[in-house]
Design an enzyme around this catalytic site. Structure first.
Site: not given
Ligand code: ADP
Ligand code: ADP
Ligand code: MG
Length: 668
Positions: A124, A208, A299
């Protein structure tokens, strides 16, 4: 190393994943004529993805580290099966640059971006630095290298509270802490680091500005190795719990056409900054006015089906074509947005118990047929085990319709028609969420689920007379199905005996609630059900797949039922109900106390006498066995005492209510 043939045609694909996404990838790969190789852990020997693939290789023990995350074993599995390419799915190693590199070193095509692109965008912090240079709007924050506490707390002060502390390598909402004041910062940093280290093996953090009540909007992109890069519109994934998406839709109902074009252009710019190849997602948070880049997922995403349904594109097919080295089959202006799609993630978890994962065997798995705008991407089947080792997502249900309203209705109907037993699922919760007023009106933010939890995770409703009648109907339908399988059964007509009027009393209980009784009257003439207050003309005709038609006073309704011993699950027009059928054979001691006469709970045949008159019996001692509907039921002493009399003999056919034996309570 020569990278000129990084992407090339292949015939055998190994899917380095499990569950729903492994099944999803296998489906398309097979349709494209590829041979598929699954991998599995000891916990997944009988898993669906294993049986779907042409070949499958055991990786090792259940623990992900020993199986799905073990790079060496995965490469070895590819070698042993002659696989030429690897699809990583999502989660697990899908964003692991070392894995992509290991595939390349083993001369395998990695279905995804290059390790370099992954390294640039996978962290990130790194990606934010890159986006800053490319002029993509960012959430204000700190994403530098220095990780000492003074630097981090100084950054938080500068950004201004509330801030979000995030694991740079994070995913799935883990390693993230909202910090509302300076005093909370230090413990949040310590625990986020710990979590990040354990989950991702990397404890670097970024900070952030926490955007209050934001929306999550993301754009699907895909690039090929010839320099083409497309955006495939956006998805809105604002309905989240603990930063994890629950319901996703496309397009975003929040954006107008101009805003849509703006966010898609920003996403193309973001992906273009690394000349991205493969499918990826650019994620943004929105404060309602502007969107700010938060991360890129290099991905395929869990929610990719909503994009597929509005564009008509099979993203896995496109991923594989890109991996073959082909150019993307369409140009940007050929990509059309059609209708609306919405997805719900079906999890084995209990919303009434803080979403605790539910493990066990899936005893019943009945999902509606995937027809007319309803799509089901499942990773489990009836009889499969849900283990505690992996993410508990069982399936995704996705609906498409011309409008958002119609897509919501279609998905809700699909959810309402799903019956899963054995593990607890979030299906009723998803249905409540999807039909929540604020969701329908799209007045949502990422905190909605947390705030509305009490209205979404409701305890089960109390059964009405209708459900009590349906419960009797379910039992009768099941018994009748059992006798009707026997050719020329004398009981093929409804009821036990073709002459006279007979009654049978059924008692049900919900939890520790009071007993509720229903009397079935049958024999000559129409059958009726009586709940004490009301009497209904009653008919039942068995249907398929655990369903039957119940006609009460001339109104026919479809009821779904699952009978598991004495536990009844019913789905009626009023919702879902769990009832306990109070054991008519007296297996439950509390029902028997005080009854000194042992009576036949149902008509049947005496098949064994197990105690002698005059003997002293312990509570629960067997007295005689009755055969009813080919099932033996042993009647037992309701309390300790003397067996005063046995009033039947082996071979007797006895009627319901007939007195079979008498026990005299033990005197002091
Ligand atoms: P992950 O890799 O776990 O998906 P993200 O950075 O995409 O991490 O953040 C996951 C979720 O957390 C986002 O979909 C959003 O709802 C919330 N989020 C992330 N960054 C912020 C932010 N700066 N302010 C408010 N909500 C946030
Ligand atoms: P993110 O939440 O990271 O923005 P996604 O919505 O694509 O992205 O969710 C991915 C998440 O799904 C992974 O971080 C994990 O928690 C979960 N996951 C990983 N592998 C599997 C799997 N084989 N089946 C179901 N869920 C999975
Ligand atoms: Mg995310």
């Amino acid at each position: 190393m020569d990278r000129s043939n990084l992407y090339r045609r292949f015939r055998t694909l190994l899917i380095a994943n499990r569950g729903e996404i492994a099944c999803r990838v296998i489906r398309t790969a097979r349709a494209m004529g590829l041979r598929t190789v699954a991998v599995y852990s000891e916990a997944d020997r009988g898993a669906m993805h294993v049986s779907m693939a042409d070949e499958a290789v055991l990786l090792g023990p259940a623990r992900a580290r020993d199986s799905y995350l073990n790079v060496e074993r995965l490469i070895e599995a590819a070698r042993r099966t002659g696989a030429e390419a690897v699809h990583p799915g999502y989660g697990f190693l899908s964003e692991n640059a070392d894995f992509a590199r290991a595939c390349l070193d083993a001369e395998l095509v990695f279905v995804g971006p290059t390790a370099e692109m992954m390294t640039a965008m996978g962290s990130k912090s790194g990606s934010k630095a890159l986006m800053e240079k490319a002029g993509v709007p960012l959430v204000p924050g700190y994403h530098g290298e220095a990780q000492d506490e003074a630097t981090l707390s100084g950054a938080a002060e500068r950004i201004g509270f509330p801030v979000l502390v995030k694991a740079s390598a994070g995913g799935g909402g883990r390693g993230m802490r909202i910090v509302r004041s300076a005093a909370e910062l230090s413990p949040a940093i310590v625990s986020a680091k710990r979590e990040a280290k354990a989950a991702f093996g990397d404890d670097r953090l970024l900070i952030e500005k926490y955007v209050d009540n934001p929306r999550h909007i993301e754009v699907q992109v895909i690039g090929d190795s010839h320099g083409n890069l497309l955006s495939l519109f956006e998805r809105e994934c604002t309905l989240q719990r603990r930063h994890q998406k629950v319901i996703e839709e496309a397009p975003s109902p929040t954006l107008n056409a101009a805003q849509r074009e703006k966010v898609c252009a920003a996403a193309r710019k973001a992906a273009g900054a690394v000349n991205y190849v493969g499918a990826g997602t650019i994620e943004f948070v929105s404060d309602g006015k502007d969107v700010f880049f938060i991360e890129m997922n290099t991905r395929l995403q869990v929610e990719h089906p909503v994009t597929e349904l509005i564009t008509g594109i099979d993203l896995v097919e496109w991923q594989l074509r890109v991996a073959f080295g082909e150019g993307l089959p369409l140009s940007q202006d050929q990509i059309r947005l059609n209708g609306h799609a919405i997805e719900a993630r079906v999890y084995a978890e209990n919303p009434n118990k803080n979403f605790m994962p539910s493990v066990g065997r899936i005893k019943t798995w009945r999902l509606p047929a995937a027809v007319s705008g309803l799509r089901i991407d499942a990773g489990y089947r009836e009889g499969d085990a849900v283990s505690p080792y992996y993410d508990a997502m069982l399936a995704k249900m996705i609906a498409w319709a011309p409008t958002r309203e119609a897509a919501i209705e279609r998905l809700n109907r699909g959810l309402e028609e799903a019956d899963v037993r054995g593990v607890v699922t979030n299906i009723p919760f998803l249905s409540a969420l999807l039909t929540h007023d604020k969701v329908r009106a799209n007045t949502i933010d990422t905190g909605l689920i947390e705030r509305e939890l009490a209205n979404l995770a409701r305890p089960p409703a109390a059964p009405s007379d209708f459900e009590l009648c349906a419960a009797v109907a379910a039992i009768v339908a099941e018994e009748r199905a059992a006798v009707c399988t026997e050719a020329r059964s004398p009981w093929q007509t409804f009821g036990w005996m073709p002459v006279g009027r007979r009654q049978r009393v059924f008692a049900f209980r919900v939890g520790h609630g009071p007993e509720q009784k229903v009397t079935l009257t049958y024999g000559n003439g129409p059958s009726t059900l009586s709940t004490g207050e009301r009497e209904f003309a009653f008919e039942v005709s068995p249907g398929e797949n655990g369903r039957f038609d119940l006609t009460l006073d001339g109104v026919k309704s479809q009821v779904a039922a699952v009978i598991d011993g004495h536990e009844l699950y019913l789905r009626t027009r009023n919702g879902r109900f769990d009832l306990h059928w109070v054991d008519p054979f007296g297996g439950e001691t509390e029902e028997q106390t005080g009854e000194d006469k042992i009576v036949a709970p149902l008509p049947g045949t005496v098949v064994a006498i197990l105690a002698q008159e005059g003997t002293v019996l312990d509570k629960g001692a067997a007295i005689l066995t009755l055969e009813v509907m080919k099932m033996e039921q042993t009647l037992r002493a309701p309390f300790a005492g003397t067996l005063r009399a046995i009033r039947c003999k082996v071979g007797d056919i006895v009627q319901e209510g007939a007195e079979l034996a008498e026990v005299e309570p033990q005197g002091d």
